[in-house]
Scaffold this motif. Structure first.
Motif, PDB file in Angstrom:
ATOM      1  N   PRO A 175      50.405  71.277  49.420  1.00 53.57           N
ATOM      2  CA  PRO A 175      49.172  70.506  49.639  1.00 53.57           C
ATOM      3  C   PRO A 175      49.306  68.986  49.490  1.00 53.57           C
ATOM      4  CG  PRO A 175      49.063  71.730  47.565  1.00 53.57           C
ATOM      5  CD  PRO A 175      50.334  72.139  48.239  1.00 53.57           C
ATOM      6  N   GLU A 176      50.295  68.528  48.669  1.00 53.25           N
ATOM      7  CA  GLU A 176      50.320  67.101  48.312  1.00 53.25           C
ATOM      8  C   GLU A 176      50.293  66.169  49.529  1.00 53.25           C
ATOM      9  OE1 GLU A 176      52.327  69.356  46.883  1.00 53.25           O
ATOM     10  OE2 GLU A 176      51.229  69.438  44.973  1.00 53.25           O
ATOM     11  N   GLY A 177      51.214  66.420  50.455  1.00 48.97           N
ATOM     12  CA  GLY A 177      51.314  65.549  51.631  1.00 48.97           C
ATOM     13  C   GLY A 177      49.994  65.486  52.390  1.00 48.97           C
ATOM     14  N   PHE A 178      49.294  66.613  52.443  1.00 47.05           N
ATOM     15  CA  PHE A 178      48.037  66.672  53.188  1.00 47.05           C
ATOM     16  C   PHE A 178      46.926  65.929  52.442  1.00 47.05           C
ATOM     17  CE2 PHE A 178      50.657  69.997  54.845  1.00 47.05           C
ATOM     18  CZ  PHE A 178      50.366  70.036  56.198  1.00 47.05           C
ATOM     19  N   LYS A 179      46.967  66.039  51.111  1.00 42.89           N
ATOM     20  CA  LYS A 179      45.951  65.319  50.319  1.00 42.89           C
ATOM     21  C   LYS A 179      46.126  63.816  50.501  1.00 42.89           C
ATOM     22  CE  LYS A 179      45.325  68.791  46.714  1.00 42.89           C
ATOM     23  NZ  LYS A 179      45.722  69.185  45.373  1.00 42.89           N
ATOM     24  N   GLU A 234      44.870  62.791  53.850  1.00 39.74           N
ATOM     25  CA  GLU A 234      43.403  62.695  53.850  1.00 39.74           C
ATOM     26  C   GLU A 234      42.978  61.327  53.283  1.00 39.74           C
ATOM     27  OE1 GLU A 234      40.755  64.354  54.835  1.00 39.74           O
ATOM     28  OE2 GLU A 234      39.272  63.202  53.669  1.00 39.74           O
ATOM     29  N   THR A 235      43.628  60.929  52.188  1.00 38.73           N
ATOM     30  CA  THR A 235      43.271  59.642  51.559  1.00 38.73           C
ATOM     31  C   THR A 235      43.528  58.495  52.549  1.00 38.73           C
ATOM     32  OG1 THR A 235      44.046  60.597  49.508  1.00 38.73           O
ATOM     33  CG2 THR A 235      43.691  58.221  49.502  1.00 38.73           C
ATOM     34  N   GLU A 236      44.675  58.589  53.215  1.00 32.05           N
ATOM     35  CA  GLU A 236      45.047  57.509  54.148  1.00 32.05           C
ATOM     36  C   GLU A 236      44.046  57.429  55.320  1.00 32.05           C
ATOM     37  OE1 GLU A 236      49.217  57.766  55.132  1.00 32.05           O
ATOM     38  OE2 GLU A 236      48.951  56.353  56.794  1.00 32.05           O
ATOM     39  N   LYS A 277      40.985  58.560  55.381  1.00 30.49           N
ATOM     40  CA  LYS A 277      39.643  58.219  54.869  1.00 30.49           C
ATOM     41  C   LYS A 277      39.521  56.707  54.666  1.00 30.49           C
ATOM     42  CE  LYS A 277      35.823  60.135  53.071  1.00 30.49           C
ATOM     43  NZ  LYS A 277      35.088  58.934  53.074  1.00 30.49           N
ATOM     44  N   LYS A 278      40.626  56.112  54.177  1.00 28.59           N
ATOM     45  CA  LYS A 278      40.624  54.663  53.931  1.00 28.59           C
ATOM     46  C   LYS A 278      40.335  53.908  55.241  1.00 28.59           C
ATOM     47  CE  LYS A 278      44.029  51.697  52.117  1.00 28.59           C
ATOM     48  NZ  LYS A 278      45.406  51.696  51.647  1.00 28.59           N
ATOM     49  N   TYR A 279      41.010  54.366  56.300  1.00 33.45           N
ATOM     50  CA  TYR A 279      40.822  53.725  57.613  1.00 33.45           C
ATOM     51  C   TYR A 279      39.380  53.941  58.117  1.00 33.45           C
ATOM     52  CZ  TYR A 279      41.019  54.017  62.778  1.00 33.45           C
ATOM     53  OH  TYR A 279      40.755  53.933  64.119  1.00 33.45           O
ATOM     54  N   GLU A 280      38.889  55.169  57.943  1.00 34.31           N
ATOM     55  CA  GLU A 280      37.532  55.461  58.420  1.00 34.31           C
ATOM     56  C   GLU A 280      36.481  54.677  57.620  1.00 34.31           C
ATOM     57  OE1 GLU A 280      38.665  59.960  60.026  1.00 34.31           O
ATOM     58  OE2 GLU A 280      37.698  59.717  58.076  1.00 34.31           O
ATOM     59  N   ASP A 281      36.703  54.597  56.321  1.00 30.07           N
ATOM     60  CA  ASP A 281      35.743  53.853  55.487  1.00 30.07           C
ATOM     61  C   ASP A 281      35.732  52.371  55.862  1.00 30.07           C
ATOM     62  OD1 ASP A 281      35.047  56.120  54.236  1.00 30.07           O
ATOM     63  OD2 ASP A 281      36.219  55.764  52.396  1.00 30.07           O
ATOM     64  N   LYS A 282      36.932  51.856  56.122  1.00 30.55           N
ATOM     65  CA  LYS A 282      37.040  50.431  56.494  1.00 30.55           C
ATOM     66  C   LYS A 282      36.184  50.134  57.736  1.00 30.55           C
ATOM     67  CE  LYS A 282      40.541  47.156  57.921  1.00 30.55           C
ATOM     68  NZ  LYS A 282      41.884  47.122  58.448  1.00 30.55           N
ATOM     69  N   HIS A 283      36.067  51.130  58.599  1.00 31.89           N
ATOM     70  CA  HIS A 283      35.292  50.913  59.825  1.00 31.89           C
ATOM     71  C   HIS A 283      33.928  51.608  59.774  1.00 31.89           C
ATOM     72  CE1 HIS A 283      38.636  48.844  61.638  1.00 31.89           C
ATOM     73  NE2 HIS A 283      39.434  49.809  61.210  1.00 31.89           N
ATOM     74  N   SER A 284      33.525  51.955  58.551  1.00 30.06           N
ATOM     75  CA  SER A 284      32.205  52.571  58.308  1.00 30.06           C
ATOM     76  C   SER A 284      31.969  53.801  59.194  1.00 30.06           C
ATOM     77  CB  SER A 284      31.085  51.555  58.548  1.00 30.06           C
ATOM     78  OG  SER A 284      31.369  50.356  57.905  1.00 30.06           O
ATOM     79  N   ILE A 285      32.994  54.613  59.325  1.00 26.84           N
ATOM     80  CA  ILE A 285      32.856  55.824  60.144  1.00 26.84           C
ATOM     81  C   ILE A 285      32.300  56.955  59.283  1.00 26.84           C
ATOM     82  CG2 ILE A 285      34.136  57.568  61.506  1.00 26.84           C
ATOM     83  CD1 ILE A 285      33.960  54.788  62.837  1.00 26.84           C
ATOM     84  N   THR A 286      31.143  57.465  59.660  1.00 28.03           N
ATOM     85  CA  THR A 286      30.551  58.554  58.871  1.00 28.03           C
ATOM     86  C   THR A 286      30.761  59.917  59.554  1.00 28.03           C
ATOM     87  OG1 THR A 286      28.495  58.043  59.963  1.00 28.03           O
ATOM     88  CG2 THR A 286      28.778  57.167  57.723  1.00 28.03           C
ATOM     89  N   LYS A 287      31.031  59.868  60.868  1.00 23.60           N
ATOM     90  CA  LYS A 287      31.318  61.119  61.585  1.00 23.60           C
ATOM     91  C   LYS A 287      32.716  61.007  62.190  1.00 23.60           C
ATOM     92  CE  LYS A 287      26.655  62.394  62.674  1.00 23.60           C
ATOM     93  NZ  LYS A 287      25.614  62.531  63.640  1.00 23.60           N
ATOM     94  N   PRO A 288      33.718  61.339  61.393  1.00 20.83           N
ATOM     95  CA  PRO A 288      35.098  61.093  61.837  1.00 20.83           C
ATOM     96  C   PRO A 288      35.525  61.971  63.008  1.00 20.83           C
ATOM     97  CG  PRO A 288      35.007  61.604  59.481  1.00 20.83           C
ATOM     98  CD  PRO A 288      33.671  61.923  60.038  1.00 20.83           C
ATOM     99  N   ASP A 289      36.415  61.428  63.818  1.00 22.46           N
ATOM    100  CA  ASP A 289      37.058  62.180  64.895  1.00 22.46           C
ATOM    101  C   ASP A 289      38.543  62.250  64.586  1.00 22.46           C
ATOM    102  OD1 ASP A 289      34.765  62.575  66.400  1.00 22.46           O
ATOM    103  OD2 ASP A 289      34.967  60.655  67.429  1.00 22.46           O
ATOM    104  N   ARG A 290      39.064  63.471  64.449  1.00 25.14           N
ATOM    105  CA  ARG A 290      40.473  63.630  64.057  1.00 25.14           C
ATOM    106  C   ARG A 290      41.174  64.622  64.989  1.00 25.14           C
ATOM    107  NH1 ARG A 290      39.815  64.084  57.448  1.00 25.14           N
ATOM    108  NH2 ARG A 290      38.793  62.054  57.176  1.00 25.14           N
ATOM    109  N   LEU A 291      42.274  64.159  65.546  1.00 22.79           N
ATOM    110  CA  LEU A 291      43.048  65.012  66.447  1.00 22.79           C
ATOM    111  C   LEU A 291      44.404  65.305  65.800  1.00 22.79           C
ATOM    112  CD1 LEU A 291      43.250  64.395  70.266  1.00 22.79           C
ATOM    113  CD2 LEU A 291      45.213  65.222  69.032  1.00 22.79           C
ATOM    114  N   LYS A 349      43.092  72.634  57.209  1.00 25.36           N
ATOM    115  CA  LYS A 349      41.718  73.101  57.022  1.00 25.36           C
ATOM    116  C   LYS A 349      41.253  72.821  55.597  1.00 25.36           C
ATOM    117  CE  LYS A 349      37.928  74.848  58.301  1.00 25.36           C
ATOM    118  NZ  LYS A 349      37.501  76.100  58.879  1.00 25.36           N
ATOM    119  N   GLU A 350      42.169  73.041  54.671  1.00 23.76           N
ATOM    120  CA  GLU A 350      41.789  72.890  53.278  1.00 23.76           C
ATOM    121  C   GLU A 350      41.653  71.427  52.838  1.00 23.76           C
ATOM    122  OE1 GLU A 350      43.555  75.018  49.381  1.00 23.76           O
ATOM    123  OE2 GLU A 350      43.671  76.065  51.303  1.00 23.76           O
ATOM    124  N   HIS A 351      42.542  70.572  53.363  1.00 22.77           N
ATOM    125  CA  HIS A 351      42.598  69.215  52.788  1.00 22.77           C
ATOM    126  C   HIS A 351      42.243  68.082  53.743  1.00 22.77           C
ATOM    127  CE1 HIS A 351      44.400  71.153  49.358  1.00 22.77           C
ATOM    128  NE2 HIS A 351      45.310  71.696  50.152  1.00 22.77           N
TER     129      HIS A 351
END
Ligand SMILES: NC(=O)C1=CN([C@@H]2O[C@H](COP(=O)(O)OP(=O)(O)OC[C@H]3O[C@@H](n4cnc5c(N)ncnc54)[C@H](OP(=O)(O)O)[C@@H]3O)[C@@H](O)[C@H]2O)C=CC1
Ligand SMILES: O=C1O[C@H](COP(=O)(O)O)[C@@H](O)[C@H](O)[C@H]1O
Length: 504
Positions: free
Chosen positions: A96-100, A103-105, A107-121, A139-141
């Motif tokens: 799980p570590e790498g995935f957690k 997620e942090t990485e 999220k940081k980018y999405e928060d910087k751009h005030s994204i509340t409905k993220p799009d992830r491919l 799915k989990e992380h």
């Protein structure tokens, strides 16, 4: 053309798993760059390469930049702009570590751009042995309920019906069918995408596209190289799994399906499923199998010379298969799929041969044939009989020719298959991706054949020389399936100078 669209936003994230691998280097990143270069990906997105290998950002970027295509003096600044969007993330697939951290990485980018409905491919450029582990960890992380998630999976989707179902069973609780994009890169090829248009936007084609006019259909895949360097992979796979159960069957369904009610992805895929269900069982005497040996001049190795394959391997490197479609449109029309490695040329094409013209006025004119060349140099040409110009009263075969390179300027961008498909994922268009039921039926069709071929008492493939046209029996196999090799007479291509005189 109407296509449904559910485009990702400008601050989306694309994560390529297996970013250190061959597919990522040769196809996925070059395709992402191609889309960026052409303005088809926003310049604000984030692209992350994920793999276990220890690579610095610089190592990773120099690895991917070596394969970027379409770079000119005018657009070379785009390479650096593209690389600026990319970064590398090292992590395991089953922990799980790498995935957690991922997620942090993100999220940081999405928060910087005030994204509340993220799009992830998420793009799995990985061996299938780790698909499920990665899907579970994602799915989990790294999954987002608030936004949209798309998971791109590469072939092989299983080894047979049972393993394909197993994979489906593992992925289904994690990602919905709507979130899954199973890539068959042949569906992204320009000529394959044109089939629907050619058939359904031209009444003249629609009118003769049936058993009343068509005598036989061939889908042919030829590669001028062997399994060089990939023998270890290929020996368990063989040509039928490698390109027929997937790529050529997909082409066949588009060629044979009924008219979809619209361009809606489900409308298209519903019709593909219907025609797949109408294909009869593959009869064991309707197959021709081959394995390449050394070239006639001895300079090219035979399949068994590869140290990574079993010395007594019966692996099939050439196959021709006759199929029947039991429906009103196609009953009685033979469909032949043929595919081979180490042949005389590299070419993929569809040949529709029509029934002969009525006798009487013309006793020896040749059959019309419509050829759609998928690669190289896409072309559609129709072989027709025509009066030889001038004083002659004889006929000869000529063609109505639409060769893309002659018809469309070189400045005009035709996306590569992977560019086209990744663009579709970004737009949320599933039309050119394989649905779960299509996959299931295709394995149902091919698994009994594969079991027969791979059983201890299975047939021994006929040897053919590297660089030849394939097994010697091919011509009679095609004749048996309705294809007539016409005497081409004075047919010359691309320019003809008929050598005939008129009667006095
Ligand atoms: N290469 C091609 O042209 C094509 C490939 N495909 C499919 O795409 C997928 C990826 O192909 P390709 O890039 O060639 O594969 P690779 O063998 O290059 O694998 C990709 C990456 O996955 C990791 N990996 C490799 N083997 C294992 C393993 N046993 N367990 C865990 N991780 C592993 C490695 O990264 P790391 O160790 O750094 O994590 C490697 O760089 C496959 O499913 C393949 O069938 C489909 C069409 C064409
Ligand atoms: O999936 C595969 O396809 C390639 C052929 O793809 P193309 O786009 O070059 O026609 C084939 O060489 C490979 O063996 C197979 O795995």
């Amino acid at each position: 053309m109407n296509t449904s669209s559910d485009r990702f936003g400008d601050y989306s994230t694309i994560v390529v798993f297996g970013a250190s691998g061959d597919l990522a280097k040769k196809k996925t990143f070059p395709a992402l760059f191609g889309l960026f270069r052409e303005g088809e990906l926003p310049s604000t997105i984030r692209i992350i390469g994920y793999a276990r290998s220890k690579l610095s950002d610089e190592d990773f970027k120099s690895r991917i930049s070596a394969n970027l295509k379409g770079v000119t003096n005018e657009n070379k600044h785009k390479v650096q702009e593209f690389l600026n969007l990319c970064s590398y993330h090292q992590g395991a697939y089953d922990q799980p570590e790498g995935f957690k951290d991922l997620e942090t990485e993100i999220k940081k980018y999405e928060d910087k751009h005030s994204i509340t409905k993220p799009d992830r491919l998420f793009y799995l450029a990985l061996p299938p042995s780790v698909f499920t582990a990665v899907a579970k960890n994602l799915k989990e992380h790294v999954y987002t309920k608030e936004g949209r998630v798309r998971l791109v999976v590469e072939k092989p989707f299983g080894h047979d019906l049972a393993s394909s179902r197993e994979l489906q069973k593992d992925l289904a609780p994690l990602f919905s069918e709507n979130e899954l994009y199973r890539i068959d890169h042949y569906l992204g090829k320009e000529m394959v995408k044109n089939l629907v248009v050619l058939r359904f936007a031209n009444e003249v084609m629609g009118a003769c596209w049936n058993k009343n006019y068509v005598r036989s259909v061939q889908i042919s895949f030829k590669e001028a190289f062997g399994t060089e360097g990939r023998g270890g992979y290929f020996d368990d796979v063989g040509i039928i799994r490698d390109v027929m159960q997937n790529h050529l069957l997909q082409v066949l369904t588009l060629l044979a399906m009924e008219r979809p009610v619209s361009f809606d992805p489900e409308a298209i895929r519903d019709e593909k499923v219907k025609v797949l269900k109408a294909i009869g069982d593959i009869e064991t005497d309707d197959i021709l199998l081959g394995q390449y040996g050394k070239s006639e001049d001895g300079t090219k190795p035979g399949y068994l010379d590869d140290e990574t394959v079993k010395s007594d391997s019966k692996c099939v490197t050439y196959a021709a298969i006759g199929l029947q479609i039991h429906n009103e449109r196609w009953e009685g029309v033979p469909f032949v799929m043929r595919a081979g490695k180490a042949l005389n040329e590299s070419k993929v094409e569809i040949r529709i041969q029509f029934k002969p013209a009525s006798k009487g006025m013309f006793n020896s004119v040749e059959r019309n044939e419509l050829v759609m060349r998928i690669q190289p140099d896409e072309a559609i040409y129709l072989k027709i009989n025509s009066k030889i110009p001038g004083i002659s009263d004889q006929t000869s075969v000529t063609d109505l020719d639409m060769t893309y390179s002659k018809r469309y300027s070189k400045q005009f961008w035709i996306p590569e298959a992977y560019e086209s498909l990744i663009r579709d994922c970004f737009l949320g268009n599933h039309s050119n991706f394989v649905r779960d039921d299509e996959l299931d039926i295709s394995w149902k069709l091919f698994t009994p054949l594969l079991e027969h071929i791979e059983s201890k008492t299975g047939p021994v493939p006929e040897s053919y020389p590297y660089g030849s046209k394939g097994p010697k029996q091919l011509r009679s196999f095609l004749n048996k399936h309705g294809y007539v090799f016409e005497d081409q007479g004075s047919y010359e291509w691309p320019l003809t100078t008929p050598n005939v005189k008129g009667k006095i």
